[in-house]
Design a protein around this motif. Structure first.
Motif, PDB file in Angstrom:
ATOM      1  N   GLN A 158      17.062 -23.719 -11.729  1.00 15.73           N
ATOM      2  CA  GLN A 158      15.823 -24.499 -11.709  1.00 15.73           C
ATOM      3  C   GLN A 158      15.204 -24.418 -10.320  1.00 15.73           C
ATOM      4  O   GLN A 158      15.875 -24.712  -9.335  1.00 15.73           O
ATOM      5  CB  GLN A 158      16.117 -25.974 -12.006  1.00 15.73           C
ATOM      6  CG  GLN A 158      16.539 -26.254 -13.424  1.00 15.73           C
ATOM      7  CD  GLN A 158      15.413 -26.848 -14.241  1.00 15.73           C
ATOM      8  OE1 GLN A 158      14.283 -26.878 -13.801  1.00 15.73           O
ATOM      9  NE2 GLN A 158      15.709 -27.295 -15.433  1.00 15.73           N
TER      10      GLN A 158
ATOM     11  N   LYS B 219      11.985 -32.696  -3.954  1.00 14.46           N
ATOM     12  CA  LYS B 219      12.847 -32.624  -5.130  1.00 14.46           C
ATOM     13  C   LYS B 219      14.192 -32.014  -4.775  1.00 14.46           C
ATOM     14  O   LYS B 219      15.225 -32.421  -5.286  1.00 14.46           O
ATOM     15  CB  LYS B 219      12.173 -31.764  -6.208  1.00 14.46           C
ATOM     16  CG  LYS B 219      11.446 -32.562  -7.252  1.00 14.46           C
ATOM     17  CD  LYS B 219      10.973 -31.653  -8.352  1.00 14.46           C
ATOM     18  CE  LYS B 219      11.190 -32.254  -9.711  1.00 14.46           C
ATOM     19  NZ  LYS B 219      10.582 -31.467 -10.776  1.00 14.46           N
TER      20      LYS B 219
ATOM     21  N   GLN C 182      16.423 -31.813 -16.846  1.00 17.77           N
ATOM     22  CA  GLN C 182      14.988 -31.666 -16.604  1.00 17.77           C
ATOM     23  C   GLN C 182      14.396 -30.619 -17.532  1.00 17.77           C
ATOM     24  O   GLN C 182      15.109 -29.773 -18.033  1.00 17.77           O
ATOM     25  CB  GLN C 182      14.752 -31.165 -15.192  1.00 17.77           C
ATOM     26  CG  GLN C 182      15.245 -32.061 -14.131  1.00 17.77           C
ATOM     27  CD  GLN C 182      14.635 -31.674 -12.800  1.00 17.77           C
ATOM     28  OE1 GLN C 182      13.488 -31.287 -12.725  1.00 17.77           O
ATOM     29  NE2 GLN C 182      15.401 -31.780 -11.758  1.00 17.77           N
ATOM     30  N   SER C 183      13.097 -30.646 -17.671  1.00 13.40           N
ATOM     31  CA  SER C 183      12.326 -29.653 -18.427  1.00 13.40           C
ATOM     32  C   SER C 183      12.745 -29.550 -19.891  1.00 13.40           C
ATOM     33  O   SER C 183      12.371 -28.619 -20.564  1.00 13.40           O
ATOM     34  CB  SER C 183      12.450 -28.244 -17.824  1.00 13.40           C
ATOM     35  OG  SER C 183      12.345 -28.261 -16.448  1.00 13.40           O
TER      36      SER C 183
ATOM     37  N   ILE D 226      15.896 -39.049 -16.478  1.00 15.22           N
ATOM     38  CA  ILE D 226      16.441 -37.960 -15.651  1.00 15.22           C
ATOM     39  C   ILE D 226      17.265 -38.506 -14.500  1.00 15.22           C
ATOM     40  O   ILE D 226      18.434 -38.176 -14.348  1.00 15.22           O
ATOM     41  CB  ILE D 226      15.297 -37.050 -15.138  1.00 15.22           C
ATOM     42  CG1 ILE D 226      14.659 -36.346 -16.332  1.00 15.22           C
ATOM     43  CG2 ILE D 226      15.836 -36.030 -14.139  1.00 15.22           C
ATOM     44  CD1 ILE D 226      13.512 -35.459 -15.990  1.00 15.22           C
TER      45      ILE D 226
ATOM     46  N   LEU E 134       5.741 -34.662 -14.721  1.00 18.38           N
ATOM     47  CA  LEU E 134       6.744 -35.283 -13.862  1.00 18.38           C
ATOM     48  C   LEU E 134       8.165 -35.002 -14.309  1.00 18.38           C
ATOM     49  O   LEU E 134       9.095 -35.157 -13.537  1.00 18.38           O
ATOM     50  CB  LEU E 134       6.503 -36.792 -13.829  1.00 18.38           C
ATOM     51  CG  LEU E 134       5.284 -37.138 -13.000  1.00 18.38           C
ATOM     52  CD1 LEU E 134       4.725 -38.465 -13.385  1.00 18.38           C
ATOM     53  CD2 LEU E 134       5.639 -37.098 -11.536  1.00 18.38           C
TER      54      LEU E 134
ATOM     55  N   VAL F  63       6.083 -28.740 -16.872  1.00 17.09           N
ATOM     56  CA  VAL F  63       4.986 -27.876 -16.463  1.00 17.09           C
ATOM     57  C   VAL F  63       5.612 -26.785 -15.595  1.00 17.09           C
ATOM     58  O   VAL F  63       5.662 -26.860 -14.391  1.00 17.09           O
ATOM     59  CB  VAL F  63       3.911 -28.659 -15.707  1.00 17.09           C
ATOM     60  CG1 VAL F  63       2.781 -27.754 -15.286  1.00 17.09           C
ATOM     61  CG2 VAL F  63       3.374 -29.756 -16.597  1.00 17.09           C
TER      62      VAL F  63
ATOM     63  N   GLY G  16       9.224 -32.123 -15.308  1.00 18.33           N
ATOM     64  CA  GLY G  16       9.568 -30.719 -15.098  1.00 18.33           C
ATOM     65  C   GLY G  16       9.245 -29.804 -16.257  1.00 18.33           C
ATOM     66  O   GLY G  16       9.802 -28.721 -16.372  1.00 18.33           O
TER      67      GLY G  16
ATOM     68  N   VAL H 199      13.953 -21.193 -14.454  1.00 19.84           N
ATOM     69  CA  VAL H 199      12.749 -21.981 -14.738  1.00 19.84           C
ATOM     70  C   VAL H 199      12.022 -22.218 -13.414  1.00 19.84           C
ATOM     71  O   VAL H 199      12.635 -22.661 -12.446  1.00 19.84           O
ATOM     72  CB  VAL H 199      13.135 -23.325 -15.373  1.00 19.84           C
ATOM     73  CG1 VAL H 199      11.922 -24.237 -15.489  1.00 19.84           C
ATOM     74  CG2 VAL H 199      13.754 -23.098 -16.732  1.00 19.84           C
TER      75      VAL H 199
ATOM     76  N   GLU I 227       8.998 -24.153 -11.566  1.00 17.40           N
ATOM     77  CA  GLU I 227       7.978 -25.199 -11.634  1.00 17.40           C
ATOM     78  C   GLU I 227       7.079 -25.089 -10.424  1.00 17.40           C
ATOM     79  O   GLU I 227       7.548 -24.680  -9.354  1.00 17.40           O
ATOM     80  CB  GLU I 227       8.673 -26.548 -11.521  1.00 17.40           C
ATOM     81  CG  GLU I 227       8.801 -27.325 -12.783  1.00 17.40           C
ATOM     82  CD  GLU I 227       9.358 -28.672 -12.447  1.00 17.40           C
ATOM     83  OE1 GLU I 227       8.581 -29.548 -12.076  1.00 17.40           O
ATOM     84  OE2 GLU I 227      10.582 -28.838 -12.519  1.00 17.40           O
TER      85      GLU I 227
ATOM     86  N   ASN J  73      21.392 -32.234 -12.381  1.00 17.29           N
ATOM     87  CA  ASN J  73      20.051 -32.675 -12.754  1.00 17.29           C
ATOM     88  C   ASN J  73      19.101 -32.671 -11.560  1.00 17.29           C
ATOM     89  O   ASN J  73      18.047 -33.275 -11.593  1.00 17.29           O
ATOM     90  CB  ASN J  73      20.078 -34.045 -13.447  1.00 17.29           C
ATOM     91  CG  ASN J  73      20.634 -35.116 -12.551  1.00 17.29           C
ATOM     92  OD1 ASN J  73      21.287 -34.800 -11.560  1.00 17.29           O
ATOM     93  ND2 ASN J  73      20.372 -36.359 -12.875  1.00 17.29           N
TER      94      ASN J  73
END
Lengths: 344, 444
Positions: free
Chosen positions: A28, A68, B291-292, B284, B371, B375, B373, A56, A58, A76
């Motif tokens: 991520q 983040k 996420q996502s 989350i 928010l 997008v 994740g 992934v 973002e 997570n």
């Protein structure tokens, strides 16, 4: 009743699988929208050529991505933050507070910032001083500090066409704005002699700050959206000059006419050689604690900086990234997993 | 009385000033109303023409069809036909194979000239094609050493040329394509090597990076949206209906239930991004969900949809005439029996309509997903449920947003195409709501 039972048991199964098997098997990443296209290109190629899922990616901005990253260690939280500006001490402190003590800093290459106008408009050749005199709140005129009186580019510099001043510049939340402030406005402030005058008038601190103060009469327009918004604004207002990333310009050369800066045309070559002055490094930051935990993370970062991807003939360069001349050192650093030291 | 008085002695056929004024007021109001409707229709037409005008072309795509010689010496150096060893040849190696095949075919047809280099010729093919070819060979190593007819996507600029987005003039200024390449593509089309056909890949394929806009599709986004809608339906409908039945039929009327009622109406008007912030904090950060994932997305959208469904359900329950309830109670049915045997079935069409409209609203929502994740650039399809609920996925409106952010102009067409797909889904859902209402509605 049967359906209710079924629903309840289905939900129970999902809840159990959510809390029990918690292994995330894809990488991520989050962060800068400038780095996003490069990260997606690498992620796509990584998914195709390796036996790992596609990472992934973002967006959301450099600062948000770093924040983040610093949320903590664990599956997570994200593994990589993409960033178009260097990490700040406040980020590192936040990271340390949340147990993220080791971060690997990877510089992937350089990005140019270009000034462009409508393809059918006039040619422009800028210097940072021109931009300062066009957009700053206060400029030096006949040896004195005055509120910016310039109306057209010809007022700024008689060599330029008498076209009304109008500039679309990135909003303050963009990493690009930082570079614009530093390499264009501040450089222009110095070159035009305004800095000296401002410091003399307001003192060291406030004078330097005043260098970055823009006029507020609508000549300089902050664009908070992305480059596509700047492009459509220029499309609607052919007199305007916009600020773009080099890669965006390269994908829209049929709509935009690029201006020179200090007489240098922006290109991958002129930015790599350092002739074109407005460029910046792009980074990503890896949470070292996730190496070996998230499958494929080490392979992904190795692949990102490999010659096949980030090298001068790789797909990232084809998209507009200026390849880092010190890529070999970065590759060795990434392979060894060396975390970054304190900020200099 | 006064009206009567003023009308006295006047013919009914002759309009007096008062009637004239009333008639004029009515005529004016009609014009206002028509203007309002016309404005709405105009806005709708504008939206549709802009979406359809730019988006319809996303459903058609240019393909190149050439014979490709799969040289075993290049693609399987050890000669073992072992897919694991063959996987070492990356897509970069396969891109070279494709370029060679393209040059060979063009030379044979006499199409190559000195204005088009081998790299230019290879550049007519999408960068997605090497990956397709690689997957094809790895899945079936027997193909090595043979020549296969390979159908690949054409480069986005070439595709744009046949759709009128790219012209010879713009290509002359474009650093990614040259007029010579477009002339070559034109000749290839005349020879049938290049064709334009319906683009299933746009609906089923995953997203693609900026280097290959021609390959970008909506598959992952549609699946992600579908998973989330399943969640919303399974969670929000029973919860919403249960809450409304209790509040409407069983709950005592006191301050506390009044407070709940006010809060529900309030929640329905809360900006959706607030639910995203809540989802990030609760699901989350606190709950530790991935996420996502459509799971978290579905939960957030459920919270957002619940008030809508509760309000619609309560309105439907209220619309059932009290005489039916009284009759049921009068012949000795218990309160529960009355509700579940009589009131609920009669209210069902209204409840379903409300639920579907709530779902449609949730389907078009982007802000709360930002928010948590979702997008994001997601290229792998989520697995089949239930595991798939935890895999990362995108959503349809998110995909529209992502496409509009990208530099390559080919993504503009794809963003509008995605809007069309989203509109079709919304239209289908609203139609379903109308049909259900028409079919099952009872009037008293």
């Amino acid at each position: 009743m049967k359906t209710v039972k079924f629903t309840v048991s289905a939900l129970a199964i999902i809840a159990a699988s959510a809390s029990g098997a918690f292994a995330r098997d894809q990488i991520q990443t989050a962060g800068s929208s400038t780095v996003l296209p490069y990260a997606t290109i690498v992620a796509e190629a990584f998914g195709e050529n390796f036996d790992f899922p596609t990472p992934v990616v973002e967006s959301g901005g450099s600062g948000a991505g770093r924040k983040k990253l610093c949320e903590g260690v664990g599956e997570n939280t994200i593994d990589i933050a993409n960033s178009s500006s260097r990490i700040k001490q406040s980020d590192i402190d936040l990271c340390a507070q949340n147990g993220v003590t080791e971060i690997i800093e990877v510089r992937i290459g350089y990005d140019g910032i270009v000034f462009a106008s409508d393809i059918n408009g006039a040619e422009f050749a800028f210097t940072p001083a021109d931009w300062y005199n066009a957009l700053a709140a206060e400029v030096v005129k006949d040896g004195a500090l005055v509120a910016n009186p310039n109306k057209t580019w010809a007022d700024v510099n008689p060599a330029m066409p008498a076209q009304d001043l109008l500039a679309f510049i990135p909003g303050t939340k963009h990493g690009t704005r930082e570079v614009f402030d530093e390499k264009v406005l501040h450089a222009g402030c110095k070159a035009s002699g305004a800095e000296e005058a401002l410091i003399a008038a307001k003192g060291e601190e406030d004078g330097k700050k005043a260098c970055l103060a823009l006029r507020t009469d609508g000549v300089s327009v902050d664009i908070d959206g992305d480059y596509t918004e700047t492009l459509s604004r220029i499309d609607a207002n052919k007199n305007a000059i916009g600020v773009f990333g080099l890669s965006f310009y390269q994908n829209n050369t049929d709509k935009l006419r690029v201006a020179t800066m200090d007489g240098v045309v922006p290109s991958v070559e002129s930015i790599a050689s350092g002739d074109y002055p407005v460029s910046r490094p792009l980074y990503f930051y890896v949470k070292k604690a996730h190496l070996g935990v998230i499958p494929g993370l080490q392979e992904y970062i190795d692949f990102f900086v490999s010659d096949d991807m980030a090298g001068p003939n790789g797909p990232l360069a084809a998209y507009g990234l200026v390849s880092d001349p010190e890529l070999a050192a970065t590759q060795a650093m990434v392979a060894a997993g060396t975390p970054m030291g304190p900020l200099k | 009385m006064t009206m009567h008085a003023t009308n006295m002695g006047n013919s009914l056929y002759k309009t007096d000033p008062l009637t004239k004024r009333l008639n004029a007021a009515e005529a004016r109001f009609r014009i206002y109303g028509m203007a309002a409707v016309a404005f709405g229709v105009l806005a709708l037409v504008g939206l549709l023409t802009s979406a359809l005008g730019t988006g319809v072309s996303a459903f058609r795509q240019t393909f190149v069809e050439i014979p490709v010689m799969l040289d075993a010496a290049v693609l399987d150096k050890s000669g073992n036909r072992n897919p694991e060893e063959m996987a070492k040849i990356t897509t970069i190696g396969y891109a070279k194979v494709l370029e060679t095949a393209m040059v060979a075919e063009l030379t044979e047809r006499g199409l190559l000239n000195d204005r088009v280099s081998a790299k230019d010729a290879g550049g007519l093919i999408s960068k997605e094609a090497p990956a397709q070819l690689r997957n094809m060979v790895l899945a079936n190593p027997e193909l090595l050493g043979t020549t296969v007819e390979f159908r690949a996507l054409a480069n986005g600029r070439v595709d744009g040329f046949f759709k009128g987005r790219v012209t010879m003039e713009s290509a002359a200024l474009d650093s990614n394509i040259s007029p010579a390449q477009l002339e070559l593509a034109q000749k290839m089309r005349e020879l049938g090597l290049l064709s334009v056909s319906f683009n299933w890949g746009f609906i089923t394929g995953p997203d693609a990076s900026e280097l290959r806009p021609e390959a970008a599709g909506l598959g992952v986004a549609i699946l992600g949206s579908l998973y989330m809608m399943i969640f919303v339906l399974v969670l929000a409908l029973p919860l919403g209906v249960a809450a409304s039945i209790y509040l409407e039929e069983f709950a005592p009327q006191n301050r506390f239930t009044d407070l709940i009622e006010v809060n529900i109406s309030n929640l329905a008007a809360v900006p959706s991004i607030v639910f995203g912030i809540l989802g990030l904090a609760v699901f989350i950060n606190f709950g530790g969900l991935p996420q996502s994932s459509p799971l978290v997305g579905g939960l957030v959208l459920t919270l957002m949809t619940l008030p809508t469904i509760i309000i619609a359900t309560r309105a439907a329950l209220k619309a059932v005439p009290p005489s039916i309830k009284d009759a049921a109670l009068g012949i000795g049915a218990s309160k529960t029996q009355t509700v579940f045997h009589h009131v609920l079935p009669l209210a069902m069409p209204g409840i379903l309509t409300g639920a579907i409209i709530g779902l449609a609203q949730a389907l078009g929502e982007t802000a709360p997903l930002l928010l948590i994740g979702m997008v994001a650039f997601v290229r792998d399809y989520p697995a089949a449920p239930p595991e798939g609920f935890l895999d990362p996925a995108a959503a349809l409106p998110v995909q529209v947003y992502n496409f509009t952010q990208r530099a390559d102009p080919a993504f503009i067409e794809r963003a509008s195409g995605a809007i069309i797909v989203l509109l079709v889904f919304l239209l289908a859902m609203n139609l379903l709501a109308i049909i259900l209402r028409r079919r099952f509605e009872r009037r008293w």
